[in-house]
Scaffold this active site. Structure first.
Site, PDB file in Angstrom:
ATOM      1  N   GLU A 178       0.817  -1.223   0.000  1.00 27.31           N
ATOM      2  CA  GLU A 178       0.000   0.000   0.000  1.00 27.31           C
ATOM      3  C   GLU A 178       0.847   1.268   0.000  1.00 27.31           C
ATOM      4  OE1 GLU A 178      -2.787   0.303   3.267  1.00 27.31           O
ATOM      5  OE2 GLU A 178      -3.558   2.210   2.575  1.00 27.31           O
ATOM      6  N   LYS A 220      -2.434  -1.914  -3.269  1.00 27.62           N
ATOM      7  CA  LYS A 220      -3.496  -1.064  -2.698  1.00 27.62           C
ATOM      8  C   LYS A 220      -3.077   0.393  -2.866  1.00 27.62           C
ATOM      9  CE  LYS A 220      -6.012  -0.113   1.566  1.00 27.62           C
ATOM     10  NZ  LYS A 220      -6.704  -0.662   2.712  1.00 27.62           N
TER      11      LYS A 220
END
Ligand code: 13P
Length: 340
Positions: A178, A220
């Site tokens: 992420e 992400k």
């Protein structure tokens, strides 16, 4: 089972058409902030009741294939004594765990941040796996400001993400990678595009250096958006066009799934933007989905307010948002659907 087939089984269970990920991994200070907004005390009991409410929502598994939990939740139980990771798994939802320990300022790069938690990570992962976690999440954060993120910040954060991802894969745990470019500020959408491109380019370069198997990660990212305080707003179509253009430049086709974070968008914006992205994606090589915390949970917290009598209404609010984002996975969401 070999590590490879274990990783592949988790990817197959998580990257599923029409489904996305529920991020419910708020750290203790973050969940305290969310609870305060609806006048709920941040006690262990309330956190347990809330996370139990989320994971026992009837039908949640129709639209949610994975849930990111916070460490404490792995050991918590439903009212009838079932471990929460098991409650998720029984709905067909793969339990995972946030493993980073938050950010600190990056020395010699004023304004940039770096995430902590690599020391001892493999030992923690082994223990989390025993408690049912099959994937992990690690977030690096990039603020946009005059000189930020700096090249030092971009490279250092990428290196840390890649080391985390390699450690996870070595233990049969799928890493969610992420890199979050923050929404804060008044920057233009084009500046966000430029920063996100540089960030993701560095991340994939580092993943390659660390021999991370791209087939067994989930990315992400943040969407390409104008800053929260920017004078010029952007339509879902412009956001979709720029987000897809940036992803095509930087994300190899081997990556199976891209699950966006919501990052401060309203629930309706996050759904409309994901919908526009899927409507425009054509034959993109990756599945384009969601891994939202606030955009799924804000209406739930408002409905719940810490009261047992509101649990059903709160679960209905979660089911509704999950369903609408499920529709956005195929570009078939319309604002009209918000009314039902
Ligand atoms: P938001 O969707 O609220 O940005 O949170 C996503 C996240 O990073 C939690 O895992």
């Amino acid at each position: 089972m070999s590590i490879q087939s274990e990783l592949q089984a988790t990817i197959s269970d998580m990257v599923v058409e029409g489904k996305g990920i529920l991020a419910a991994d708020e750290s203790l200070p973050t969940i305290a902030k969310r609870f305060k907004a609806v006048n709920v005390e941040p006690t262990e009991e309330n956190r347990s009741a809330y996370r139990s409410l989320l994971l026992t929502t009837p039908g949640l598994g129709e639209f949610i294939s994975g849930v990111i939990l916070f460490e404490e939740t792995l050991g918590q139980k439903t009212a009838d004594g079932k471990p929460l990771p098991q409650a998720a798994a029984e709905q067909g939802i793969v339990p995972g765990i946030k493993v980073d320990k938050g950010t600190i300022p990056l020395v010699n790069a004023p304004g940039d941040l770096v995430t902590q938690g690599l020391d001892g990570l493999s030992d923690r992962l082994v223990a989390y796996k025993e408690q049912g976690a099959r994937f992990a999440k690690w977030r690096e954060v990039y603020p946009i400001a005059g000189h930020n993120p700096t090249m030092l910040g971009i490279k250092t954060n990428a290196e840390v993400l890649a080391r985390y991802a390699a450690i996870c894969q070595s233990l049969g745990i799928v890493p969610i990678v992420e890199p979050e470019v923050l929404l804060d500020g008044d920057h233009t959408i084009d500046r966000c595009f430029e920063v996100t491109e540089a960030v993701q380019h560095a991340v994939f370069h580092a993943l390659h250096r660390h021999r991370v198997e791209l087939e067994h990660i989930i990315l992400k990212p943040s969407m390409v958006l104008p800053g929260k305080d920017a004078l010029k707003k952007a339509s879902p179509e412009e956001i979709a066009e720029k987000t897809l253009a940036q992803l095509r430049r930087t994300v190899p086709a081997a990556v199976p799934g891209i699950n966006f974070l919501s990052g401060g968008q309203t629930p309706e914006e996050a759904t409309a933007n994901l919908n526009a992205i899927n409507a425009m994606a054509g034959n993109a090589p990756w599945q384009l989905s969601f891994s939202y915390a606030r955009a799924l949970q804000d209406p739930v917290l408002k409905a719940w307010q810490g009261k047992t009598e509101n649990v059903q209404a709160a679960q209905q609010a979660l089911y509704k948002r999950a369903k609408l984002n499920g529709a956005a996975r195929t570009g078939s969401y319309t604002a009209e659907m918000e009314k039902n």
